[in-house]
Design an enzyme around this catalytic site. Structure first.
Site, mmCIF file in Angstrom:
data_model
loop_
_atom_site.group_PDB
_atom_site.id
_atom_site.type_symbol
_atom_site.label_atom_id
_atom_site.label_comp_id
_atom_site.label_asym_id
_atom_site.label_seq_id
_atom_site.Cartn_x
_atom_site.Cartn_y
_atom_site.Cartn_z
ATOM 1 N N GLU A 156 0.927 -1.413 -0.159
ATOM 2 C CA GLU A 156 0.193 0.002 -0.028
ATOM 3 C C GLU A 156 0.939 1.313 0.270
ATOM 4 O OE1 GLU A 156 -3.526 1.967 3.089
ATOM 5 O OE2 GLU A 156 -2.036 0.509 3.584
ATOM 6 N N LYS A 207 -9.056 2.613 -2.964
ATOM 7 C CA LYS A 207 -9.581 2.446 -1.623
ATOM 8 C C LYS A 207 -10.857 3.063 -1.367
ATOM 9 C CE LYS A 207 -7.387 1.815 2.880
ATOM 10 N NZ LYS A 207 -6.170 2.316 3.562
ATOM 11 N N CYS A 221 -5.398 -2.846 2.722
ATOM 12 C CA CYS A 221 -5.235 -2.611 3.949
ATOM 13 C C CYS A 221 -6.637 -3.018 4.773
ATOM 14 C CB CYS A 221 -4.849 -1.251 4.623
ATOM 15 S SG CYS A 221 -3.839 -1.192 5.922
#
Length: 307
Positions: A44, A131, A165
């Site tokens: 990430e 995300k 994540c």
């Protein structure tokens, strides 16, 4: 062919910025090629950086000028998609023959997104996942993605997709990806904790899919010549923990800790049907008469021009 080689490239963003980080990524070209890797997953925010410990001068109800300056510097270190950095990554993919999943900070107008780029040796940049839900104070600096960037891509290693994540903790997102037929779950992260390892094993076991998690490794603040509030100067900022898992949630390779490196493993997607014999989460083990998930994949924009 159902057997392929996958890898997690455990690296940290270079403190001198994206150019140096890109050089570090490219330095693994020979190792990727020699290992015959078909898929490389990178952490990430690798290109653009994860500003661990930065407050961006923000308190509830007001923001300090130095925080705006910090954001300006962070914005300058982000990348355009497509842009010069994606061209370099496309070259790396073409030369090695490996599909890449790369965590980046993506500029969109004057906003930023924490994204994962999908790069093919033949076609270059083929898709982006933004995300959906930045975590905690990440919401100060990153916008939210929408349902239009939830790709599952066919590759020689299998059908791949990514959750970044703590998106991995979103049960409905996981269900949507399972329904798209994901076979190799890619999890770019900066979460170095033991709980992350537990979550990764759960997702591989729940989805009956192979899983590649790539985490950043960052040395201690003392080694970096800096200081982070409320952090031990001698403790690594991120210890890594990249790992590769089987569809039964078993560790195939890793976790790799306290050093950078290329973590490699062979996988065989013919194992997926056997793994799903007794648990197919969106198949025979689902209850569509009781539960229904609707996924809105339309691109969302705040302004629509009609003529």
């Amino acid at each position: 062919m159902t057997i392929s080689t996958v890898a997690a490239l455990q690296l940290g963003s270079h403190p001198d910025g994206k150019t140096k980080t890109l050089e570090k990524i490219l330095s693994y070209e020979t190792e990727i090629k020699d290992a015959g890797v078909n898929l490389v997953v990178m952490p990430e925010a690798l290109l653009g950086g994860y500003p661990k410990g930065e407050t961006f001068g923000t308190y509830v109800g007001y923001r300090l000028p130095e925080g705006r300056e910090a954001f300006q510097r962070y914005f300058a270190n982000a990348i355009d998609v497509p842009g010069p950095e994606t061209v370099e990554l496309e070259g790396l993919s073409a030369r090695t023959g490996a599909h890449l999943v790369v965590g980046v900070i993506e500029r969109a107008g004057s906003s930023l997104h924490c994204s994962a780029l999908f790069i093919s040796p033949e076609e270059g940049l083929v898709a982006t996942h933004r995300k959906l839900m930045p975590t905690g104070s990440e919401r100060l600096i990153w916008g939210q993605g929408d349902g239009s960037t939830l790709p599952v891509i066919d590759t020689p290693a299998g059908k791949i997709g990514a959750a970044i994540c703590w998106e991995n903790h979103m049960p409905l997102l996981r269900t949507a990806m399972y329904a798209k037929g994901i076979e190799v779950w890619c999890a770019p992260t900066v979460d170095e904790r033991e709980n992350w390892q537990i979550s990764m094993r759960h997702i591989a076991h729940e989805g009956r899919c192979f899983l590649v998690s790539a985490c950043q490794f960052q040395p201690s603040p003392r080694e970096l010549g800096t200081s982070v509030p409320h952090w031990d100067d001698d403790r690594p900022l991120m210890q890594g923990g990249s790992v590769i898992l089987s569809p039964m949630g078993e560790v195939i390779a890793g976790p790799l800790k306290n050093e950078p490196g290329l973590l490699v493993a062979k996988i065989d997607t013919s194992e997926l049907v056997k793994a799903r014999y007794d648990f197919d989460v969106v198949g025979h083990y689902s209850r569509p008469d009781v539960f229904t998930l609707i996924v809105d994949e339309r691109q969302k924009t705040s302004v629509v021009f009609q003529k």
